[in-house]
Design an enzyme around this catalytic site. Structure first.
Site, PDB file in Angstrom:
ATOM      1  N   LYS A  32       0.811  -1.221   0.000  1.00 43.22           N
ATOM      2  CA  LYS A  32       0.000   0.000   0.000  1.00 43.22           C
ATOM      3  C   LYS A  32       0.843   1.269   0.000  1.00 43.22           C
ATOM      4  CE  LYS A  32      -4.053  -2.250   1.609  1.00 43.22           C
ATOM      5  NZ  LYS A  32      -5.269  -2.177   2.368  1.00 43.22           N
ATOM      6  N   SER A  58      -7.414   1.786   9.336  1.00 38.78           N
ATOM      7  CA  SER A  58      -6.971   1.371  10.670  1.00 38.78           C
ATOM      8  C   SER A  58      -5.741   0.480  10.560  1.00 38.78           C
ATOM      9  CB  SER A  58      -8.091   0.623  11.391  1.00 38.78           C
ATOM     10  OG  SER A  58      -8.464  -0.525  10.643  1.00 38.78           O
ATOM     11  N   ASN A 108      -2.648  -0.804   7.289  1.00 35.53           N
ATOM     12  CA  ASN A 108      -1.542  -0.588   6.361  1.00 35.53           C
ATOM     13  C   ASN A 108      -1.648   0.704   5.567  1.00 35.53           C
ATOM     14  OD1 ASN A 108      -0.374  -3.012   7.117  1.00 35.53           O
ATOM     15  ND2 ASN A 108      -1.398  -4.164   5.519  1.00 35.53           N
TER      16      ASN A 108
END
Length: 110
Positions: free
Chosen positions: A56, A81, A83
């Site tokens: 990511k 919440s 990566n």
């Protein structure tokens, strides 16, 4: 970076240029046992070795790096919440862009 889909080859090359020297070059790995189980060659990209431990980072950095100077000054907001939150925060830090990450109230503390 164009927001239109489908992506053009130029979009991919632009992303590659923006990420050069910033994103880790992660290896593609194979394993004979996995190949045997699957009955074919299986290759996986070791993105756990990427900055922030996830693929990511590539997308977050590319998106922030593609912003205009005016957009960068305004900052970015992301909702995550995990990566993506880490990736966006690092991209903002590296590029000097203010980042706000909204985390769900019921997200695990870890």
């Amino acid at each position: 970076m164009s927001a239109a889909l489908p992506l053009a080859a130029a979009d991919v090359y632009d992303a590659q240029r923006r990420l050069r020297g910033v994103a880790a070059s992660t290896p593609a790995l194979s394993h004979p046992t996995l190949d045997d189980i699957a009955g074919r060659s299986v290759v996986s990209k070791a993105e756990a070795l990427q900055r922030t431990g996830s693929f990511k980072f590539r997308g977050a950095y590319n998106a922030v790096a593609a912003l205009s100077p005016r957009e960068r000054r305004r900052g970015v907001i992301g909702a995550s919440s995990g990566n993506h939150a880490q990736a966006l925060a690092l991209a903002g830090r590296l590029l000097g862009v203010p980042v706000t990450v909204v985390v769900p109230h019921d997200a695990p503390k870890a």
